[in-house]
Structure formats: C-alpha cells, structure tokens
Design an enzyme around this catalytic site. Structure first.
Site, PDB file in Angstrom:
ATOM      1  N   GLY A   1       2.580   5.428  -3.214  1.00  0.00           N
ATOM      2  CA  GLY A   1       3.473   6.496  -3.668  1.00  0.00           C
ATOM      3  C   GLY A   1       3.455   6.607  -5.184  1.00  0.00           C
TER       4      GLY A   1
ATOM      5  N   ALA B   1       0.836  -1.202   0.000  1.00  0.00           N
ATOM      6  CA  ALA B   1       0.000   0.000   0.000  1.00  0.00           C
ATOM      7  C   ALA B   1       0.874   1.257   0.000  1.00  0.00           C
ATOM      8  CB  ALA B   1      -0.926   0.001   1.207  1.00  0.00           C
ATOM      9  N   ASP B   2       2.072   1.146   0.543  1.00  0.00           N
ATOM     10  CA  ASP B   2       3.004   2.278   0.559  1.00  0.00           C
ATOM     11  C   ASP B   2       3.632   2.500  -0.813  1.00  0.00           C
ATOM     12  OD1 ASP B   2       2.532   2.725   3.207  1.00  0.00           O
ATOM     13  OD2 ASP B   2       4.467   2.013   3.918  1.00  0.00           O
ATOM     14  N   TYR B   3       4.267   1.471  -1.330  1.00  0.00           N
ATOM     15  CA  TYR B   3       4.989   1.638  -2.599  1.00  0.00           C
ATOM     16  C   TYR B   3       4.043   1.912  -3.760  1.00  0.00           C
ATOM     17  CZ  TYR B   3       9.537   0.284  -0.810  1.00  0.00           C
ATOM     18  OH  TYR B   3      10.723   0.258  -0.134  1.00  0.00           O
TER      19      TYR B   3
ATOM     20  N   GLN C   1      -4.230   5.877   0.922  1.00  0.00           N
ATOM     21  CA  GLN C   1      -3.610   4.648   0.407  1.00  0.00           C
ATOM     22  C   GLN C   1      -4.585   3.476   0.433  1.00  0.00           C
ATOM     23  OE1 GLN C   1      -1.128   3.576   4.512  1.00  0.00           O
ATOM     24  NE2 GLN C   1      -0.148   3.252   2.581  1.00  0.00           N
TER      25      GLN C   1
END
Lengths: 447, 440
Positions: A196, A191-193, A223
């Site tokens: 982003g 969910a972070d990568y 996200q």
C-alpha cells in the site's frame, strides 16, 4: 557536533502539538476506495494522513472482511483491531455496485474525485462496467490504481494471492529466518502494508504528472513485484555468482558487525556500518586494537566469512556481560548503532515516540482515546494527522450522499429500501459499540 | 466504445501499460532536480532511486573517497569496486564527489542547492546544519526547497540527539516488527538459538524508510505546486517500518498484553500459513467461514469444519496447532502441483468459497520464473560501465508516465566533469584545482 540550538529549532519547526494549526498537503484530493483487507485500504489510509478525503465504499450490511480480523478474536469496544487502524480518517459509506443504481452512484462519486483505488481480481471492475476504461470516459483526470498479487496480465494472472503468497513467491520468506528452520513469514502483513505504501508513491507520482499535464492515468501494482524490488542485493548476487541467496538468521551478511545479541537483560541489535562506527564500537568494548587488526581494519575485510564469524563472536561475548542500559549508553557515547528489540509495550511507554506522534493518541468521536501507531514522516508545513478510526458500516452515508452528491433525503431512503445502500448488520465488528448513543460520530445528525 | 467490446480487459491494459513500451512515454518527474547526500544509509539511496526512476535528475553527492554504503555487500563481494547493495540503488543517478566538511565544498553545495527542488540527507541530526548547509540555511536561498532528513531517531524528541548510528538492523529492532516475527520456542524452558525475534532477511527497515520518504516528498511536492512553499521532512526508518505493524499499541492499551510472535501462524487468521508437502512447502488459506468450509471439503475433512465452525473457534493457538497437524497430514501426501491443481479445480468448478494456494519459492526459482521476465519485473540492463546486470524494476506499470531504469550505477565521481560543467560551466582547469584541494 550539532549547533546547540539545532534540536530546539527542529522541535519548534516540526512540533506535533501545532499540527492542527497547519494546512494539509493533499487537502484538495478526493479518493474513492473499493477495497478489502489491507493491501488496497492501507494506500488511501496513508494518503488520508496528509489530508486526502477518502470515501471507503463497502457492501451494505457486512462490509469489509477486515472487520472480523482481530488478534485471538478479541475486539476493542466491538471493533476489530486489524480493521480499526487502517480505516482511519475515512468516510464510511456503502454502495452495492452490483446493482445498476449502485454503479451510477459510484460513478457520480468518481466524477467528483481524483483517485480510485481498488484491489479486486484483475478485470472485475471492468466486467462490472466501472473499470478504468469506463471511468476515464466520465473523468479523464482520474488516477486509477489497481493493486493485487500478480498484476493485470501475464502467466500468473489466474493465481489468487494474499500477503503471505507475495512473501513466499517473491523469495522474501526464503531469505528470512534461520537456516535450520522453515522459511519465515513476517510477523506483519508486510506485502500488504509495504505494498500500500509503495502504491501511494505511484499515485503521488501520477498526481505530479497530472499537476503538470492535466492527464490522469492507470497504475497496475503487483504486491509480489514490490517485494522483489525491495530484496536489495539478492538479484545482483545471484546473477553475478550463480549462487542462491539463503537465510542467515539475524546476521546481516552485507554489513559487519550487524546482528541481534543477547545482553544480560534484553535482546539488542548492534551494528557498525562504517569504519568510524566500528572504531567507536571497539573503543566501547575496551578493544581499540581490533580496529587496527588487519582482519577487521576495513569493512570489506570484516565482511569476509571467517573474519565476520570471529568478530561477531567477540561482540556477542562482550554484549552478554552488559545490560542494555550499559550498551545503550556506550552506543550514544561512541556512535555505533544499538537498540533493544522493542515491542508494543515499549512503544506505549516510549516518551520519544509519543513526543513524535508515532505513538499517537486519537480522540475518536465514537471510541474515545485510542493509542495507535500514528504518523511516520513529520512534515514541517503540512504535518500528518489522525482524526478518527474505523467506523460502523455505512455510518457516513447521509453525510457523503448529501454533501458530495446532493441526494435528497427521500432518495437516500429509497436507495436504502432497495438495499443499494445501507447500514450495518447486527454483528460484531460491523455495528457501533454497546454504549453508543445513536449520535456520537454521526455527521449531520438530526435531532 | 466499440473497441471496449472487442478487446478483453487483459489485452487492452497490456497494450497500454506494458513496460516494453515505457521508454517511449513521458516521465512524471523530469522537471525535478534532487541532491542526494545519503551517507552510509540505503534508506536515502532508495528514496532517490524512486524519484530517479520517475525521471527526476538525481545528483548523488559522495565524499571524495566514496560513500561507505558502497561496501555494504555480502561477504565483501564487489563488482568493479562497488558493493552489490549500493550497485542496486545507484540507478539513473549522476555521481559526483564533494567534501561537505570543507568550507569550499559547502559553498559549492549551496550554489547547487539554490536551483534544486529536493534535498535528501541521512547524516546525524544537526550535521548538515553545523556545516551551514542544513534546511535553515538552504531555505533562505531557496524557499521552495523540500528537504528530507532521514535518521533512526528523527530530528527532534528526547532521543534525537543520542548520537547512535542508523543501521537497518537497528531500525528493524526498534520498529516493533522484529519482536513479533520469528519462531516460538517448542519448549519455552529450553529455547533453540533460532527461536528468537527475527529480522526480515532484506534491509526492510531502510526500504520502508525510503518508501515513506518518497511518499512524503511527493506529497510535499504537490503542496508546493499549489502554494509555492517548500518544507522540512523528518523520517525515521524505525517509525516508517513500525507504521506497517498489524496492531500493537491499541492491543496493549486495551488488554495490557503484547502480541506474541507465533512463527508462521497468524494471530488474526487461521488457516493462513505454510505447510510441508511431499516436495517442498505450500501456503494454504481459508479463514473466512465459507473459505474454511471449502478447504475442509478439498481435503475431505468435513469433521474439522464442524469442530471449528467460526473464525472465533479458529483463532485459538491451541486449536491452531491441532488443525495445522490435521491439514498437514493431507499436504504431506501430495506434491505442491497436486495441491495447487486440487485447490484450483475446486475454486473453478465448485467455487463455494475460495481457497488460496501458494508456493514457497527460493530466490533462484523466482529469478528463473518466466512470469517475472514477461512482466519485466526483472530486466537485463547493459550498463555502460558495469556491463550486463539483472535488476528488479519498480512495481508500477503505468499508462502515461511509467518509471524506467536507464543505467544501474556510476563509479565514485564519474559524473564530476558533466555535472560541474552543466551546472557551473566549469572545465578541466577548475576541476583540477578542486581536486588538488581535496574538495572533489
């Protein structure tokens, strides 16, 4: 099928060896980043590969929490692996934005920049007096993106979030893994990568709008919502059938055959998504008649549960008697999809990925040669590149404050004494490596 | 300036970026035209969905019999002849048919491409070039064109000409991410069938590929705004997804080991995982020292904090297993709501460190949760052809040029009449002729 010279032409056009001879798509763009961990920081990191100048603002001393994040607490020359990768290409400066003088410094940077990226809790920047409402007054062209778990308003506003929570609240974890096991978190901070990345798409769309109209804007990014958007047919299926999407292991229930199989020596993903690919697979299996079998002759028939189960059994049994090399050769010849489940060691020795600058060797001024996951898209005119990786806390303070803000040496000293800015704390992940000579990697070094 | 003091941030921003008002605002890409020749590939379709949601005119080109991607659907279920995976990515696009393998189809394609900004295609490398409509040819007609080709092994490099197909599961397998996702066997000598490297449940390889394609296209568009130059973009969904890995190559370079897959643990942070509780599952984290102390206080286990005081003590797989069991003793005595209340109460009233709780939501619960409807994460669309559907919107809420969904999808060739008329001035006679020749 391709013309004989196609691959030669493509390689010539895209050749990564010529990267530094070519310009960068975002060379005119400056980004101020006030972020921690991965969701926020990965966004400017992606854009930095296209040439954006990124000022990563950290707190003096300890800096980003990410500087501690490394597998099994094993550091690479004193740097955390989780940190080093996404801190690529950035200028590393420190500002304590809680202090009045820190806020002023931050605003001066924003005045000269195009994009602000932050991933603090909703409203924090506004409370500090450096939120969008204040910054648009000093720079109306600014594109400001705030990334977090659940956005800036709505019933979930109070909920803190992390990558794993976005995976679980969206339903993504629920549909991943095997039916007899718990819902499964991805092995990466998905969910972070991926957050982003899609955040970067929003920034670039806003940039196109600004190119056209001169107007900046604010972008709110959740996200969890981003993962919900990526869950393909889940919502239409639930809406139309009233049934819930579950987890089905490695089998793709919407493409058949598509699964991960044991062959003699490896685990290999095998798939055929079109009738043509399926015919190829049947021929490769020595069973061309299967493509004519009424149970399998069209994709919609193959997808029916009883037919799919039968077909996957046939493929599994065939694959179990082959080596990966044999399967790979047949996939090339017959045009279906197959690849072994590859790990970082495979990537490290994969000549194809090295040639394509995915497996990328960075010549870092401080850390030397570092192999790292590199450039995803290859652009013929403006290829992506990596110049350096994460640096010690505050290493670029002098350079950035002098070159971009024109601060005098005495002013920099004063701010340092007041602890508005500052260098690293004496802790692993924050400071330079043991063998550092006090010069390597420092821009505008004084003899 | 007085406005700022009176209105809270949350109210102010909602008034400025609420998607309920999206349709009143201008669009970022409404000056851009895209030709999408994706074939049996959702990465390409997703990339152009993004562009179309920002307002680009996207002309989706399918072979006369339709794109095989229309059959990518669970258990073969279709809605008005269209599979659900495709239905989800048809948004805002004009759907025309054109046989690119026929010389006449190629001529028509060239005429279209002369006046567009972007081409996206997912054929095997060299196929479009073979047909005389690849970047080499189009660049001569339209030097500003941005041409994006999507394929697992890319357009150059030793494997580019291998001939294998691009399917999501293979992109995931090649990315390096499947290898680190999945349960570790309880008993390594006797692994269960489910204790293997595991793919993401969704088409994550294709979505990451489409996401990177959109990123690269928009960066190229900015460069074109500055210089007038177009370019060729080569995207591999396997590399696009692989770029999202936490760490791998550097770890291998330094330690000559690969990161193991550890199920719901995380090799870089603990605790940061899902626990069983009385009535389901709960996520709990508290990995920095101060947050770990907070968690131990909440569950009333100061002994755990003393036993594993630093991040470094907590990043040992054997220690993780011990701590996990101890924390789970507490979670099993509580319902999810009790856990959430206890944690949030601590965060609010004591607040020394923060523990983050979360719920493992089944997709049906997600789709029913009010939050996502209030925020228009989900939206009911009354599509002119497909009737009422529920779609997930894009995650960007924007103050000036927000994205929006206007229609969900179109049947095969549904926009032939309009597109061929508006682009070439053709009417029923010309279309009939092309249809008879099998070109459209």
């Amino acid at each position: 099928m391709a013309k004989p010279d196609y691959f030669k032409w493509a390689e010539e056009l895209l050749d990564p060896a010529k990267t530094f001879e070519k310009p960068e798509a975002l060379a005119d763009i400056k980004i101020v980043e006030l972020c921690t961990l991965i969701l926020g920081p990965s966004l400017p990191s992606y854009l930095s590969e296209f040439g954006a100048t990124v000022f990563k603002v950290e707190l003096p001393g300890m800096g980003d929490t990410m500087r501690s994040l490394t597998p099994f607490a094993k550091f690479f020359k004193g740097a955390a692996l989780g940190w080093q990768k996404e801190a690529r290409n950035k200028y590393h400066i420190t500002i304590d934005v809680h202090a009045e003088e820190g806020k002023e410094l931050f605003k001066e940077l924003v005045k000269r920049s195009d994009v602000v990226v932050e991933n603090l809790r909703a409203g924090t920047m506004d409370r500090w007096g450096i939120g969008y409402r204040q910054l648009k007054e000093i720079n109306p062209r600014i594109i400001y993106i705030a990334l977090n778990g659940f956005g800036q308003w709505g019933p979930y506003l109070e909920r803190p979030s992390y990558d794993a929570i976005a995976q679980s609240e969206s339903g993504m974890a629920w549909i991943t893994g095997f039916p007899d096991k718990l819902p499964l978190k991805s092995g990466i901070w998905l969910a972070d990568y991926y957050g982003g990345l899609m955040g970067a798409v929003g920034v670039l769309a806003a940039l196109t709008y600004r190119d056209k109209t001169g107007k900046g804007q604010y972008i709110e990014f959740s996200q969890a919502e981003n993962l919900i958007r990526a869950m393909d047919w889940t919502w239409l299926y639930q809406h139309l059938t009233g049934k819930q999407r579950e987890r089905y292991g490695n089998r793709d229930v919407s493409i058949c055959p598509a699964d991960i199989f044991h062959c003699k020596d490896e685990l290999v993903a095998i798939a055929a998504a079109t009738d043509e690919q399926f015919k190829g697979l049947c021929q490769a299996m020595g069973r061309p008649e299967l493509a004519e079998d009424p149970r399998f002759s069209t994709h919609l028939e193959r997808l029916k549960e009883e037919n799919a189960v039968e077909l996957l059994k046939i493929v599994a049994s065939w694959a179990s008697e082959k080596t990966y090399e044999e399967i790979d050769k047949l996939a090339c010849e017959y045009g279906f999809a197959a690849n072994k489940v590859s790990n970082s060691k495979d990537h490290f020795y994969d000549e194809h990925l090295r040639k394509r600058n995915f497996t990328y060797v960075v010549n870092d001024p401080i850390y030397g040669e570092v192999t790292i996951e590199g450039i995803a898209p290859k652009l013929s005119e403006t290829p992506g590149r990596i110049r350096w990786l994460g640096k010690p806390v505050g290493l670029d303070n002098e350079y950035v404050f002098k070159r971009f803000l024109g601060l005098k040496t005495s002013k920099i000293k004063e701010l340092q004494e007041k602890k508005v800015i500052g260098k690293w704390a004496d802790q692993i992940g924050r400071k330079p490596p043991e063998d550092w000579d006090g010069k390597r990697g420092v821009i505008l070094f004084n003899k | 300036m007085t406005e700022q003091k009176e209105i809270s941030w949350g109210d102010w921003i909602k008034a400025h970026d609420d998607p309920a008002d999206n349709r009143k605002k201008p669009e970022a890409l409404d000056h851009i035209t895209v030709l999408d020749c994706s074939y049996a590939n959702i990465a390409g379709c997703f990339a152009t969905s993004v562009l179309s949601e920002f307002g680009a005119e996207v002309i989706r080109i399918e072979p006369p019999e339709g794109d095989p991607a229309r059959t990518f659907t669970p258990w073969g279920l279709t809605h008005k002849d269209t599979g659900l995976g495709y239905l989800n990515e048809g948004r805002n696009k004009f759907h025309i048919t054109l046989d690119l393998s026929k010389p006449e189809g190629q001529d028509i394609f060239k005429k279209l491409a002369k006046n567009v900004d972007i081409v996206v295609e997912t054929y095997k490398p060299g196929q479009m070039d073979e047909w005389g409509i690849g970047y080499r040819d189009l660049q001569k007609l339209n030097p500003g064109i941005i041409y994006c080709a999507i394929y697992t092994y890319g357009q150059f490099g030793p494997k580019a000409s291998c001939g294998k197909a691009d399917v999501d599961i293979v992109d995931q397998a090649y990315s390096g991410i499947t290898a680190v996702t999945g349960e570790l066997p309880d008993d390594p000598d006797n692994p269960k069938p489910s204790e293997v490297p595991t793919k993401q449940g969704n088409w994550m390889g294709w979505y990451a590929g489409g996401g990177w394609a959109a990123t690269a296209i928009l960066a190229a568009l900015h460069f074109r705004n500055l210089t007038g130059k177009g370019q060729f973009i080569d995207v591999s969904p396997a590399e696009a997804f692989g770029r999202c890995i936490n760490y791998g190559l550097t770890y291998y370079q330094e330690f000559k080991e690969v990161i193991p897959r550890v199920g719901n643990y995380d090799v870089g942070v603990f605790p940061y995982t899902y626990f069983k509780c009385k009535d389901g599952f709960a996520f709990l984290s508290g990995f920095s020292d101060i947050n770990w102390k907070a968690l131990c206080t909440i569950i009333n286990r100061p002994d755990l904090q003393q036993q594993y005081p630093t991040i470094f003590d907590r990043l040992n797989l054997d220690n993780m297993k011990v701590m996990y069991k101890e924390i789970e003793k507490w979670t099993m005595e509580h319902t999810y709501d009790e856990i959430y209340e206890a944690v949030m109460d601590y965060n609010k009233n004591i607040g020394e460190g923060v523990v983050v709780p979360g719920r493992i939501s089944a997709p049906m619960e997600t789709m029913k949760a009010e939050n996502w409807w209030v925020r228009m994460t989900f939206e009911k669309i009354d599509d002119p052809y497909y009737d009422e559907l529920v779609i997930a919107n894009q995650p960007w809420k924007m103050t000036e040029s927000p994205p929006r969904v206007k229609w969900v999808c179109r049947p095969v060739g549904a926009d032939n009449e309009y597109v061929y008329n508006v682009k070439f001035g053709w009417g029923p006679e010309q279309l009939k002729e092309l249809k008879e020749k099998g070109v459209i």
